[in-house]
Design an enzyme around this catalytic site. Sequence first.
Site, mmCIF file in Angstrom:
data_model
loop_
_atom_site.group_PDB
_atom_site.id
_atom_site.type_symbol
_atom_site.label_atom_id
_atom_site.label_comp_id
_atom_site.label_asym_id
_atom_site.label_seq_id
_atom_site.Cartn_x
_atom_site.Cartn_y
_atom_site.Cartn_z
ATOM 1 N N CYS A 91 66.014 66.504 49.931
ATOM 2 C CA CYS A 91 67.137 66.628 48.993
ATOM 3 C C CYS A 91 68.214 67.583 49.467
ATOM 4 O O CYS A 91 69.343 67.528 48.977
ATOM 5 C CB CYS A 91 66.632 67.082 47.625
ATOM 6 S SG CYS A 91 65.456 65.946 46.860
ATOM 7 N N HIS A 359 71.691 61.815 41.789
ATOM 8 C CA HIS A 359 71.264 62.621 42.942
ATOM 9 C C HIS A 359 71.020 61.719 44.149
ATOM 10 O O HIS A 359 69.890 61.306 44.420
ATOM 11 C CB HIS A 359 69.987 63.364 42.528
ATOM 12 C CG HIS A 359 69.328 64.170 43.596
ATOM 13 N ND1 HIS A 359 69.950 64.615 44.747
ATOM 14 C CD2 HIS A 359 68.040 64.641 43.667
ATOM 15 C CE1 HIS A 359 69.090 65.303 45.472
ATOM 16 N NE2 HIS A 359 67.928 65.330 44.851
ATOM 17 N N CYS A 389 66.397 72.641 45.479
ATOM 18 C CA CYS A 389 64.967 72.565 45.763
ATOM 19 C C CYS A 389 64.742 71.425 46.747
ATOM 20 O O CYS A 389 65.582 70.531 46.886
ATOM 21 C CB CYS A 389 64.165 72.340 44.482
ATOM 22 S SG CYS A 389 64.577 70.827 43.577
#
Length: 403
Positions: A91, A359, A389
């Site tokens: 991510c 996202h 994160c």
Amino acid sequence: MGEAYIYDAVRTPRGKGRKDGSLHEVTSARLSAGVLNAIKERNNLDTTAVEDVIWGNATQVAEQGGCLARTAVLASDFDERVPGLSINRFCASGLEAVNLAANQVKGGAGDAYVAGGVEMMGRVAMGSDGAAIAVDPSIAMGTYFVPQGISADIIATEYGFSRDDADALAVESQKRAKEAWDDRRFDNSIVPVKDRNGLTILDNDEYMRPGTDMQSLGGLKASFKDMGETMPGFDKVALMKYPHLERINHIHHAGNSSGIVDGSAGVLIGSKEFGKKHGLKARARIKATAKIGTDPTIMLTGPVPVTEKILADTGMAISDIELFEVNEAFSSVVLRFMQAFDVDHGRVNVNGGSIAMGHPLGATGAIILGTLLDEMERSDRATGLATLCVASGMGAATIIERV
């Protein structure tokens, strides 16, 4: 060591990551090429001055494999002498691409880079590249592997966040995103996606659900309860790791977790000399970057220790940071960050986040950095921090200062 500056930051709108999403027919390479072309056109950029294109991407398989960064360069109007490097920090890939480029500039390995990322989650499914930590029993058992949704629920259980806490943050994210779009706060960064005939395919974040309220979220079933409590029983794995917890409180669902979307973003980074030579005005200085490894089971707590690390590295205090972008992978991630640093929500994700707008894994880090910079300029703030994160237990962060 030299300095690295941000000269431009752009992103596409985020399309729903499914077959009926507006961007579904656009490939990862083409969407990335559009971002590269926008950076070239907006800055009248001689692309032979670009040392490299560093592109983040979390699922590097099929059309997103084969060094997508180089493919994107060749699909764009960049000079073919510009190479490309694809990287994967899950991510945080888009932010890590920026951080790597900035540190290359600081170290004197080139005067200019374009960094960012892409993820077409509706075309290349998350997890379709496989992961040894999940499928190799010799690793999964030793690391007490659980899926990310279970990890988010472990955070909620460990740090005392309720379903109402998570839902309230999600409602606020939707409200802020709508206000930001209504106020045209993203206009400076958004690059509408067009087809080969020049017709606009998408010019807004289409995942948003501005009508979301506590009542509508209250009717949603916890998404990870069944996989936690029934076979394969990931709650039992988690409780082996954290025996002080009596049970896992499952509070996350589709409405208070990040959306699955398609999107891309890019940042033009260069030295002071690069800006002078090409007549470009720097918008911000990349003051510091950091990354860290964390507990792989609870997995998503990385924004806290990586922020502690970057503050220690710079000699700064949390009070020195005026604005924060903390990726809304799940509500509990942001709630934990604000709890750990006693940061008011009014300084965090002020224009909404990934719960409202989605996202796109490999692009999100570059997106939130651009959002942070735009808001710093709009609200006349000097210093900001972006952090995410990361799967498998990691965190990444960047501090920028306006110039």
